[in-house]
Write an enzyme that holds these catalytic residues in place. Sequence first.
Site, PDB file in Angstrom:
ATOM      1  N   SER A 103       0.847  -1.183   0.000  1.00 32.59           N
ATOM      2  CA  SER A 103       0.000   0.000   0.000  1.00 32.59           C
ATOM      3  C   SER A 103       0.882   1.231   0.000  1.00 32.59           C
ATOM      4  O   SER A 103       1.856   1.300   0.761  1.00 32.59           O
ATOM      5  CB  SER A 103      -0.919   0.012   1.225  1.00 32.59           C
ATOM      6  N   HIS A 117      -2.410   7.230  -4.628  1.00 34.42           N
ATOM      7  CA  HIS A 117      -2.532   6.069  -3.752  1.00 34.42           C
ATOM      8  C   HIS A 117      -2.549   4.817  -4.615  1.00 34.42           C
ATOM      9  O   HIS A 117      -3.076   4.820  -5.729  1.00 34.42           O
ATOM     10  CB  HIS A 117      -3.837   6.158  -2.943  1.00 34.42           C
ATOM     11  N   ASN A 119      -2.603   0.225  -4.183  1.00 35.66           N
ATOM     12  CA  ASN A 119      -2.685  -0.924  -3.292  1.00 35.66           C
ATOM     13  C   ASN A 119      -2.893  -2.177  -4.118  1.00 35.66           C
ATOM     14  O   ASN A 119      -3.742  -2.202  -5.007  1.00 35.66           O
ATOM     15  CB  ASN A 119      -3.848  -0.742  -2.301  1.00 35.66           C
ATOM     16  N   GLY A 275      -3.776  -4.305  13.661  1.00 35.52           N
ATOM     17  CA  GLY A 275      -2.640  -3.941  12.813  1.00 35.52           C
ATOM     18  C   GLY A 275      -1.770  -2.879  13.462  1.00 35.52           C
ATOM     19  O   GLY A 275      -2.087  -2.342  14.531  1.00 35.52           O
ATOM     20  N   ARG A 276      -0.680  -2.574  12.798  1.00 42.02           N
ATOM     21  CA  ARG A 276       0.275  -1.591  13.322  1.00 42.02           C
ATOM     22  C   ARG A 276      -0.232  -0.183  13.006  1.00 42.02           C
ATOM     23  O   ARG A 276      -0.263   0.243  11.846  1.00 42.02           O
ATOM     24  CB  ARG A 276       1.646  -1.829  12.694  1.00 42.02           C
ATOM     25  N   THR A 277      -0.612   0.546  14.035  1.00 42.12           N
ATOM     26  CA  THR A 277      -1.269   1.834  13.859  1.00 42.12           C
ATOM     27  C   THR A 277      -0.424   2.821  13.062  1.00 42.12           C
ATOM     28  O   THR A 277      -0.936   3.526  12.181  1.00 42.12           O
ATOM     29  CB  THR A 277      -1.633   2.435  15.230  1.00 42.12           C
ATOM     30  N   GLU A 278       0.866   2.907  13.352  1.00 44.73           N
ATOM     31  CA  GLU A 278       1.728   3.855  12.643  1.00 44.73           C
ATOM     32  C   GLU A 278       1.732   3.582  11.140  1.00 44.73           C
ATOM     33  O   GLU A 278       1.716   4.508  10.331  1.00 44.73           O
ATOM     34  CB  GLU A 278       3.157   3.791  13.190  1.00 44.73           C
ATOM     35  N   SER A 279       1.763   2.303  10.761  1.00 46.86           N
ATOM     36  CA  SER A 279       1.762   1.959   9.343  1.00 46.86           C
ATOM     37  C   SER A 279       0.408   2.230   8.707  1.00 46.86           C
ATOM     38  O   SER A 279       0.325   2.680   7.563  1.00 46.86           O
ATOM     39  CB  SER A 279       2.146   0.487   9.165  1.00 46.86           C
TER      40      SER A 279
END
Length: 317
Positions: A103, A117, A119, A275-279
């Site tokens: 993404s 964007h 994905n 999931g990983r919030t920062e990502s």
Amino acid sequence: MSQPDNPLYKTETASYRERWIGFIHGLQDRICAALEDLDGQALFRTDEWEREHGGGGKTRVLSGGRVFEKGGVNSSVVWGKVTDTMRTQLKIDGKNWFACGLSLVIHPVNPYVPTTHGNWRYFELYDDSGNVSDRWMGGGADLTPYYLFREDARHFHRSFKDAMDAFDTGWYPKYKQWCDEYFANKHRGNEMRGIGGVFYDHLRPADSADADRLFSFQQANGNAFLPAYLPIVEKRAVMPYGERELEWQEIRRGRYVEFNLIHDRGTLFGLKTNGRTESILMSLPPRARWEYDYQPEEGSPEAVLLDACQHPKDWVK
């Protein structure tokens, strides 16, 4: 998750998944290298992470560049157990799941350069015996300009139409319409966040030959991204701009934030699966603005862009 429960090691599609993972990582490397080369100043920071509930990924983020204010190109290979929340809110069922994808979101400095964007992803579901019960491909790419240049819109759409026409000439118009309908702020009267592109989801292979065809289709679309976007950046990054253009850029970025946090399935899936919030929130712009009931001046370049977001157009023609 222990190795015996890891779907990477226990199903008949393991080699297919490994091929897909290899493609995603290679595409991530190529896109990051090309963006760094064009920017000429900023470099991607790589953050490799592991997911507590299974898998991990590589988050690559660029910021403070000459051309790109912020950009992220993320890959992930993750798996886990299907939870009640996923069954209820994401409408999927099974015992375990696997997902791998790339993404990206690129936010430029110059308001005349569009945000973009992309994905491309692959998903599998498993039954109680560890067999694949369902699998599908999804993805697409879209363009979010702040000022409308019709030749840029035509080039971006034509690039993905050409990639799709090699597989089925009916796919581009179908997935172009799907993109127009999906990337829209329903709470603002279906106002699109940009001028679209292509979007597709739940492309299920009928058999192994069809699975290989869909793999090639995904490759063609992923490989089309750089030729679709970079020529537009090169053309528009040298254009002069001022405070007016920056303010409009921030207002339209506000619409981008609204869509990603309210409607985007990828964001919701990431947050609902721990999931990983920062990502996940990497896609948000560094600056955005909300002004009460803002309406651009009639006939202005800003109004032209807004009209294109409110009324989808056939850009290829």
